[in-house]
Design a protein around this motif. Structure first.
Motif, PDB file in Angstrom:
ATOM      1  N   LYS A   1      15.125  80.286 104.941  1.00  8.13           N
ATOM      2  CA  LYS A   1      14.851  81.440 104.096  1.00  8.13           C
ATOM      3  C   LYS A   1      16.096  81.697 103.249  1.00  8.13           C
ATOM      4  N   VAL A   2      15.923  81.719 101.932  1.00 11.60           N
ATOM      5  CA  VAL A   2      17.039  81.956 101.017  1.00 11.60           C
ATOM      6  C   VAL A   2      16.909  83.357 100.434  1.00 11.60           C
ATOM      7  N   LEU A   3      17.917  84.182 100.664  1.00 13.35           N
ATOM      8  CA  LEU A   3      17.944  85.528 100.104  1.00 13.35           C
ATOM      9  C   LEU A   3      19.146  85.642  99.166  1.00 13.35           C
ATOM     10  N   VAL A   4      18.878  85.921  97.912  1.00 12.04           N
ATOM     11  CA  VAL A   4      19.947  86.050  96.920  1.00 12.04           C
ATOM     12  C   VAL A   4      20.505  87.471  97.006  1.00 12.04           C
ATOM     13  N   CYS A   5      21.663  87.595  97.660  1.00 14.07           N
ATOM     14  CA  CYS A   5      22.252  88.907  97.927  1.00 14.07           C
ATOM     15  C   CYS A   5      23.120  89.429  96.789  1.00 14.07           C
ATOM     16  N   TYR A   6      23.498  88.541  95.877  1.00 12.15           N
ATOM     17  CA  TYR A   6      24.307  88.988  94.738  1.00 12.15           C
ATOM     18  C   TYR A   6      24.120  88.030  93.569  1.00 12.15           C
TER      19      TYR A   6
ATOM     20  N   ALA B   1      22.665  83.886  99.935  1.00 12.19           N
ATOM     21  CA  ALA B   1      23.110  83.134  98.753  1.00 12.19           C
ATOM     22  C   ALA B   1      23.472  84.052  97.602  1.00 12.19           C
ATOM     23  N   GLY B   2      23.992  83.435  96.555  1.00 15.15           N
ATOM     24  CA  GLY B   2      24.288  84.123  95.307  1.00 15.15           C
ATOM     25  C   GLY B   2      23.766  83.313  94.148  1.00 15.15           C
ATOM     26  N   GLU B   3      23.831  83.894  92.975  1.00 15.81           N
ATOM     27  CA  GLU B   3      23.476  83.187  91.738  1.00 15.81           C
ATOM     28  C   GLU B   3      24.572  83.419  90.708  1.00 15.81           C
ATOM     29  N   PRO B   4      24.971  82.335  90.004  1.00 17.16           N
ATOM     30  CA  PRO B   4      24.518  80.949  90.171  1.00 17.16           C
ATOM     31  C   PRO B   4      25.155  80.299  91.393  1.00 17.16           C
ATOM     32  N   ARG B   5      24.582  79.178  91.811  1.00 15.22           N
ATOM     33  CA  ARG B   5      25.111  78.436  92.947  1.00 15.22           C
ATOM     34  C   ARG B   5      24.737  76.974  92.812  1.00 15.22           C
ATOM     35  N   SER B   6      25.461  76.118  93.521  1.00 14.58           N
ATOM     36  CA  SER B   6      25.136  74.702  93.557  1.00 14.58           C
ATOM     37  C   SER B   6      23.885  74.490  94.414  1.00 14.58           C
TER      38      SER B   6
ATOM     39  N   ALA C   1      30.415  90.749  90.450  1.00 14.70           N
ATOM     40  CA  ALA C   1      29.274  90.595  91.349  1.00 14.70           C
ATOM     41  C   ALA C   1      28.383  91.829  91.308  1.00 14.70           C
ATOM     42  N   GLU C   2      27.082  91.579  91.242  1.00 13.46           N
ATOM     43  CA  GLU C   2      26.080  92.646  91.277  1.00 13.46           C
ATOM     44  C   GLU C   2      25.241  92.428  92.527  1.00 13.46           C
ATOM     45  N   HIS C   3      25.365  93.326  93.512  1.00 10.43           N
ATOM     46  CA  HIS C   3      24.674  93.152  94.791  1.00 10.43           C
ATOM     47  C   HIS C   3      23.203  93.546  94.676  1.00 10.43           C
TER      48      HIS C   3
ATOM     49  N   ALA D   1      32.228  84.503 100.278  1.00  9.04           N
ATOM     50  CA  ALA D   1      32.550  85.785 100.914  1.00  9.04           C
ATOM     51  C   ALA D   1      31.824  86.934 100.233  1.00  9.04           C
ATOM     52  N   GLU D   2      31.418  86.752  98.989  1.00  7.90           N
ATOM     53  CA  GLU D   2      30.730  87.825  98.266  1.00  7.90           C
ATOM     54  C   GLU D   2      29.408  88.178  98.935  1.00  7.90           C
ATOM     55  N   ALA D   3      28.742  87.195  99.528  1.00 11.99           N
ATOM     56  CA  ALA D   3      27.489  87.464 100.234  1.00 11.99           C
ATOM     57  C   ALA D   3      27.743  88.376 101.429  1.00 11.99           C
ATOM     58  N   ILE D   4      28.859  88.170 102.110  1.00 16.81           N
ATOM     59  CA  ILE D   4      29.216  89.025 103.238  1.00 16.81           C
ATOM     60  C   ILE D   4      29.577  90.425 102.748  1.00 16.81           C
ATOM     61  N   ARG D   5      30.274  90.512 101.628  1.00 16.06           N
ATOM     62  CA  ARG D   5      30.601  91.832 101.061  1.00 16.06           C
ATOM     63  C   ARG D   5      29.331  92.578 100.678  1.00 16.06           C
ATOM     64  N   ALA D   6      28.328  91.851 100.170  1.00 14.68           N
ATOM     65  CA  ALA D   6      27.050  92.479  99.832  1.00 14.68           C
ATOM     66  C   ALA D   6      26.362  93.001 101.091  1.00 14.68           C
ATOM     67  N   LEU D   7      26.420  92.232 102.166  1.00  8.78           N
ATOM     68  CA  LEU D   7      25.797  92.629 103.429  1.00  8.78           C
ATOM     69  C   LEU D   7      26.493  93.851 104.016  1.00  8.78           C
TER      70      LEU D   7
END
Length: 233
Positions: free
Chosen positions: A144-149, A124-129, A34-36, A58-64
């Motif tokens: 509002k979609v924010l790609v955090c990782y 959100a993250g990328e890639p994603r469904s 993961a790259e935040h 959970a990676e989005a929370i880790r990024a936050l």
């Protein structure tokens, strides 16, 4: 049983610990890391008007990092692991959807059934469904979609793959469709040599990625969570 775990390193270690308790041996083969995105995280922290926060990993929370001033905003999370990560980060109002993005969308439609839909923030993250965003757009939610990782492919040499398969895994665990695609591309020759390796998929979407020649070895978890996946072992 020797089990090949294809998750990113931090998540793989937790999976390995659970497998050890069950009497299995984990073989780690992370394919992505993961790259935040610091800018997206800063924009998320600045949000104040959203009625709820959505997280599907959970990676989005880790990024936050921590909830901070967002702590009192309700969080709707996919899966117990993501929900626990949100609680550990300091969010005080967390609700879990035991399913995928479609299950989360259903909860939101029920919770906000009125004609006027509140503003949502999707970490959100990328890639994603695209399923969650598509269903909420049809239901006329403002989001509002924010790609955090972003998941970045790791540079794997043949030696890394060879070392993993030399340990003779009995089973491989697949947690995302993107990981599955890369795994089957990289490990094609090894899988031809090892006709007895079982393939366990976290969801039906991942199982669809399994090549037709390997479908007879694949099984899919009843629910998209690790506990259900382990029930296949």
């Amino acid at each position: 049983m020797r089990i090949l775990v294809t998750r990113p390193e931090q998540s793989a270690v937790r999976t390995g610990e659970r497998l050890k308790v069950l009497g299995h041996e984990a073989i780690y083969l992370p394919l992505f890391e993961a790259e935040h995105d610091a800018e997206a995280v800063a924009r998320a922290r600045a949000c104040r008007d959203e009625a709820a926060i959505l997280v599907t990993s959970a990676e989005a929370i880790r990024a936050l990092g921590c909830a901070g001033q967002l702590s009192n905003i309700p969080v709707f999370a996919v899966g117990k692991t993501t929900a626990k990560a949100a609680e550990d980060a300091g969010f005080t109002r967390v609700e879990t959807a035991n399913g995928d993005g479609a299950a989360l969308a259903e909860i939101l439609r029920e919770r906000f059934a009125g004609e006027t839909k509140p503003k949502l923030l999707y970490l959100a993250g990328e890639p994603r469904s695209p399923r969650l965003e598509q269903e909420l757009a049809v239901a006329r939610f403002s989001m509002k979609v924010l790609v955090c990782y972003r998941m970045r492919p790791l540079d794997l040499t043949g030696d890394i793959l060879l070392t993993a398969f030399q340990q003779k895994p009995d089973t491989v665990l697949l947690y995302s469709a993107e990981t599955a695609r890369r795994f089957f591309k990289l490990a094609e020759s090894f899988l031809k040599e090892r006709q007895d390796i079982q393939i366990l998929c976290l969801s039906a979407a991942i199982a669809e990625v399994v090549p037709s020649t390997l479908q007879d070895r694949a099984k899919c978890a009843v629910r998209p969570d690790e506990t259900s996946l382990f029930e296949l072992l």
